[in-house]
Scaffold this motif. Structure first.
Motif, PDB file in Angstrom:
ATOM      1  N   LEU A 328       0.930  -1.204   0.123  1.00 39.01           N
ATOM      2  CA  LEU A 328       0.024   0.104  -0.019  1.00 39.01           C
ATOM      3  C   LEU A 328       0.773   1.280   0.248  1.00 39.01           C
ATOM      4  CD1 LEU A 328      -2.635  -1.037   2.575  1.00 39.01           C
ATOM      5  CD2 LEU A 328      -2.981  -0.975   0.262  1.00 39.01           C
ATOM      6  N   HIS A 329       0.342   2.277  -0.848  1.00 36.87           N
ATOM      7  CA  HIS A 329       1.329   3.708  -0.645  1.00 36.87           C
ATOM      8  C   HIS A 329       0.132   4.701  -0.357  1.00 36.87           C
ATOM      9  CE1 HIS A 329       3.637   6.717  -1.600  1.00 36.87           C
ATOM     10  NE2 HIS A 329       3.025   7.140  -2.616  1.00 36.87           N
ATOM     11  N   GLN A 330       0.267   5.032   0.718  1.00 37.17           N
ATOM     12  CA  GLN A 330      -0.480   6.283   1.157  1.00 37.17           C
ATOM     13  C   GLN A 330      -2.319   5.652   1.391  1.00 37.17           C
ATOM     14  OE1 GLN A 330      -0.063   9.701  -0.997  1.00 37.17           O
ATOM     15  NE2 GLN A 330       1.856  10.066  -0.158  1.00 37.17           N
ATOM     16  N   GLY A 331      -2.201   4.093   1.778  1.00 37.48           N
ATOM     17  CA  GLY A 331      -3.649   3.773   1.910  1.00 37.48           C
ATOM     18  C   GLY A 331      -4.116   3.103   0.591  1.00 37.48           C
ATOM     19  N   ARG A 332      -3.361   3.303  -0.335  1.00 38.99           N
ATOM     20  CA  ARG A 332      -3.944   2.794  -1.841  1.00 38.99           C
ATOM     21  C   ARG A 332      -3.038   1.719  -2.533  1.00 38.99           C
ATOM     22  NH1 ARG A 332      -5.981   7.655  -5.555  1.00 38.99           N
ATOM     23  NH2 ARG A 332      -7.483   6.013  -6.117  1.00 38.99           N
ATOM     24  N   LEU A 333      -3.778   0.707  -3.228  1.00 34.18           N
ATOM     25  CA  LEU A 333      -2.838  -0.252  -3.773  1.00 34.18           C
ATOM     26  C   LEU A 333      -2.161   0.267  -5.019  1.00 34.18           C
ATOM     27  CD1 LEU A 333      -2.795  -3.178  -3.900  1.00 34.18           C
ATOM     28  CD2 LEU A 333      -4.358  -3.496  -5.545  1.00 34.18           C
ATOM     29  N   GLN A 358      -7.519  -7.721  -6.326  1.00 33.71           N
ATOM     30  CA  GLN A 358      -6.581  -7.879  -5.174  1.00 33.71           C
ATOM     31  C   GLN A 358      -6.821  -6.930  -4.038  1.00 33.71           C
ATOM     32  OE1 GLN A 358      -2.387  -8.531  -6.404  1.00 33.71           O
ATOM     33  NE2 GLN A 358      -3.146 -10.759  -6.644  1.00 33.71           N
ATOM     34  N   GLU A 359      -6.962  -5.611  -4.578  1.00 32.83           N
ATOM     35  CA  GLU A 359      -7.069  -4.492  -3.546  1.00 32.83           C
ATOM     36  C   GLU A 359      -8.408  -5.112  -2.701  1.00 32.83           C
ATOM     37  OE1 GLU A 359      -7.172   0.282  -2.692  1.00 32.83           O
ATOM     38  OE2 GLU A 359      -6.760  -0.518  -4.351  1.00 32.83           O
ATOM     39  N   TYR A 360      -9.531  -5.343  -3.394  1.00 33.39           N
ATOM     40  CA  TYR A 360     -10.765  -5.878  -2.462  1.00 33.39           C
ATOM     41  C   TYR A 360     -10.353  -6.828  -1.620  1.00 33.39           C
ATOM     42  CZ  TYR A 360     -15.582  -7.044  -1.806  1.00 33.39           C
ATOM     43  OH  TYR A 360     -16.855  -7.366  -1.389  1.00 33.39           O
ATOM     44  N   GLU A 361      -9.532  -7.802  -2.118  1.00 31.86           N
ATOM     45  CA  GLU A 361      -9.187  -8.836  -1.011  1.00 31.86           C
ATOM     46  C   GLU A 361      -8.348  -8.163   0.009  1.00 31.86           C
ATOM     47  OE1 GLU A 361      -8.129 -12.864   0.294  1.00 31.86           O
ATOM     48  OE2 GLU A 361      -9.427 -12.090  -1.256  1.00 31.86           O
ATOM     49  N   ALA A 362      -7.520  -7.255  -0.050  1.00 29.59           N
ATOM     50  CA  ALA A 362      -6.730  -6.767   0.798  1.00 29.59           C
ATOM     51  C   ALA A 362      -7.659  -6.098   1.706  1.00 29.59           C
ATOM     52  CB  ALA A 362      -5.555  -5.741   0.438  1.00 29.59           C
ATOM     53  N   ALA A 475     -11.540  -0.251  -7.380  1.00 27.49           N
ATOM     54  CA  ALA A 475     -11.549  -0.783  -6.045  1.00 27.49           C
ATOM     55  C   ALA A 475     -12.258  -0.091  -5.153  1.00 27.49           C
ATOM     56  CB  ALA A 475      -9.863  -1.069  -5.758  1.00 27.49           C
ATOM     57  N   GLU A 476     -12.272   1.290  -5.425  1.00 24.93           N
ATOM     58  CA  GLU A 476     -12.957   1.843  -4.192  1.00 24.93           C
ATOM     59  C   GLU A 476     -14.444   2.007  -4.374  1.00 24.93           C
ATOM     60  OE1 GLU A 476     -14.619   4.673  -1.597  1.00 24.93           O
ATOM     61  OE2 GLU A 476     -12.453   3.372  -1.674  1.00 24.93           O
ATOM     62  N   GLN A 477     -14.557   1.852  -6.001  1.00 20.93           N
ATOM     63  CA  GLN A 477     -15.948   1.697  -6.346  1.00 20.93           C
ATOM     64  C   GLN A 477     -16.714   0.281  -5.812  1.00 20.93           C
ATOM     65  OE1 GLN A 477     -16.518   2.465 -10.500  1.00 20.93           O
ATOM     66  NE2 GLN A 477     -15.885   4.764 -10.210  1.00 20.93           N
ATOM     67  N   LEU A 478     -15.878  -0.595  -5.808  1.00 21.52           N
ATOM     68  CA  LEU A 478     -16.403  -1.930  -5.240  1.00 21.52           C
ATOM     69  C   LEU A 478     -16.628  -1.905  -3.968  1.00 21.52           C
ATOM     70  CD1 LEU A 478     -14.142  -4.427  -7.342  1.00 21.52           C
ATOM     71  CD2 LEU A 478     -16.491  -4.076  -7.740  1.00 21.52           C
ATOM     72  N   ARG A 479     -15.671  -1.212  -3.283  1.00 20.11           N
ATOM     73  CA  ARG A 479     -15.967  -1.098  -1.851  1.00 20.11           C
ATOM     74  C   ARG A 479     -17.085  -0.286  -1.401  1.00 20.11           C
ATOM     75  NH1 ARG A 479     -15.921   2.342   1.958  1.00 20.11           N
ATOM     76  NH2 ARG A 479     -15.601   4.032   0.671  1.00 20.11           N
ATOM     77  N   SER A 480     -17.512   0.886  -2.073  1.00 16.83           N
ATOM     78  CA  SER A 480     -18.393   1.480  -1.877  1.00 16.83           C
ATOM     79  C   SER A 480     -19.947   0.901  -2.032  1.00 16.83           C
ATOM     80  CB  SER A 480     -18.566   2.996  -2.245  1.00 16.83           C
ATOM     81  OG  SER A 480     -18.527   2.819  -3.767  1.00 16.83           O
TER      82      SER A 480
END
Length: 522
Positions: A328-333, A358-362, A475-480
């Motif tokens: 992660l770099h500043q909270g982002r993949l 992969q970020e979703y997995e993280a 990845a952020e959209q999948l999270r939201s």
């Protein structure tokens, strides 16, 4: 219908051939005899090619210089023509099975042609040139051997050499030529060769020369309509892709049947919990009670994400580094793959989805309240097995990926059963729209789609889906969208309700309004 004049023209021309030749030869005129002979003999040939009969105005050839089974828009054209009483001959490659409605229609006849490979060995340009020449001759002969057609409706791209062959046949037979512009062929070629490559320049010249020769033109967006007129001098009618009637939300019982069928070949659909009653039929998404004949969705089920790709593109050899805990770099993949590790299949960059997963997995590993994810990637192509090996090497516990090849009848059922769609199509010209999103919207399936210039004509950001530019945004959209899934009041549910409320024209009404008038015009 044949006119009396046309019925007598052919025998009269045959009778005049010896008379005309005798006059020219006997008069000892200073003319080039081969030209005279060819011209005089060619006259009845042209008249024969232009012969008509009572059924010609109800015959249309639909030409696809590609796989008919993977050309949904041209299959829809064929079905619409048939519904209005036209006899349709579909010419194209028969690599995949067309939709059952096309195969069952008595008015639609398929004439398969083989894909030409060109000369093997030697320079690549020689292979390409010989392929184009042989394919031109093949298409020209196939089209001439058909019964006379009132119209030839052709998909472009690919248009080299199909446009020239179809246009020449139309000239010889007096048929009307319609081009349906899905994109520009030269921009697709430029993805792999570059815009300055000689073949790309020739392809652009070819489309500019032969495109305006069509009697009528259709296109898929207003942006393309404007570009065709401003830069090509072509007046086109916009025929937006619309979902066919088969694309609907799928009832729970039908969903369960599909999940069960897929579970026989894809373990991600199986559910083997010991807590389940043996009397029920269970999948990872659904449960059926045979006694009551009811189907319910599991409250703690995974989210079902659907995407598709053509699985094509050049293969690059590279060493994959396993990443158990994403950097992660500043909270982002950060980018987990080298820039050319995963090649773009034509106008799709598949690595974007893999990196987002992969970020979703993280996020789940760090404790985010997100559901497990089953990602179904449909499609068929030459590099599928190679990509599957790469996917299998990823370290994913909460995200499962499967890649079934679905029959045409099952694909709408899958879309109507899914929770979210992802589209990676990025137009080579910036002027066409992804058909896959149209189908997803027909099933009221919200979409995350990658940005390009005219996408706003279809995807309304924050209304029926979301638009992203890179793997981090996806990845952020999948999270939201999936936070707290299955939440009936979340953003995903709002998008689905908006899609239900804003259903526009279906394909049939859209076609009747925009294309049917062209079929009867001169």
């Amino acid at each position: 219908m044949a006119t009396p004049v046309h019925r007598i023209a052919y025998p009269v021309a045959l009778a005049l051939i010896p008379l005309v030749l005798a006059v020219f030869y006997g008069a000892a005129c200073d003319v080039w005899w081969p030209l005279v002979s060819v011209t005089v003999v060619g006259l009845p040939v042209v008249l024969w090619l232009r012969r008509t009969d009572e059924g010609i105005e109800r015959r249309v050839c639909v030409l696809v210089l590609g796989d008919i089974g993977r050309s949904p828009r041209m299959q829809y054209h064929s079905l619409s023509l048939s519904q209005h009483g036209y006899d349709v001959t579909v010419v194209g490659f028969l690599d995949s099975k067309p939709h059952g409605d096309v195969l069952r229609d008595d008015r639609i006849h398929i004439v398969p042609v083989a894909e030409v490979k060109g000369i093997r060995g030697g320079p690549k340009i020689l292979t390409y040139v010989t392929k184009v020449i042989v394919q031109f001759v093949q298409l020209f002969v196939v089209l001439l051997l058909l019964k006379p057609q009132a119209h030839i409706l052709m998909q472009n791209p690919p248009g080299l050499p199909g446009i020239a062959a179809a246009w020449l046949v139309c000239v010889l037979r007096g048929s009307r030529f319609i081009i349906d512009w899905h994109n520009y062929g030269y921009t697709v070629m430029a993805l792999s060769l570059g815009h300055t490559h000689p073949l790309v320049r020739v392809a652009k010249w070819y489309e500019h020369v032969f495109g305006p020769l069509a009697t009528h033109n259709l296109c898929v967006t207003n942006a393309m309509k404007d570009d065709l007129y401003q830069n090509w001098g072509i007046k086109a009618t916009t025929l937006y892709d619309r979902p066919a009637a088969i694309f609907q939300e799928t009832p729970l019982k039908t969903q369960h049947k599909l999940f069960q069928r897929l579970s026989h070949t894809h373990p991600v659909f199986r559910h083997s919990s010991e807590d389940d009653d043996e009397a029920v039929e269970a999948t990872v998404f659904s449960v059926r009670d045979p006694a009551k004949d009811t189907v319910t969705l599991r409250p703690g089920r995974p989210a079902l994400l659907v995407s598709s790709t053509s699985w094509t593109g050049e293969v690059f050899v590279c060493t994959l580094v396993r990443v158990d805990t994403p950097t992660l770099h500043q909270g982002r993949l950060g980018c987990l793959f080298p820039s050319r590790w995963f090649p773009s299949p034509e106008d799709e960059d598949f690595s974007i989805l893999l990196q987002a997963l992969q970020e979703y997995e993280a996020l789940i590993q760090r404790g985010a309240s997100l559901p497990a994810l089953v990602c179904v990637i449909t499609g068929k192509g030459p590099q599928k097995e190679h990509y599957m090996k790469m996917i299998d090497s990823l370290s994913l516990r909460h995200v499962k990926i499967c890649t079934p090849w679905l029959e045409a009848e099952d694909y709408p059922v899958l879309l109507g059963s899914a929770d979210l769609g992802v589209c990676l199509h990025k137009s080579s010209s910036g002027l066409d729209l992804p058909m896959k999103v149209v189908d997803m919207f027909g099933c009221c399936l919200p979409v995350c789609a990658i940005h390009f210039s005219c996408l706003h004509e279809l995807v309304k950001h924050e209304e029926n889906g979301l638009i992203f530019r890179d793997c981090q945004q996806l990845a952020e959209q999948l999270r939201s969208l999936l936070l707290g899934f299955p939440n009936r009041e979340g953003k995903l549910a709002v998008f689905r309700r908006n899609l239900r409320a804003s259903r526009g024209q279906r394909w049939d009404d859209n076609w009747d309004q925009n294309v049917l008038p062209l079929m009867s015009s001169s």
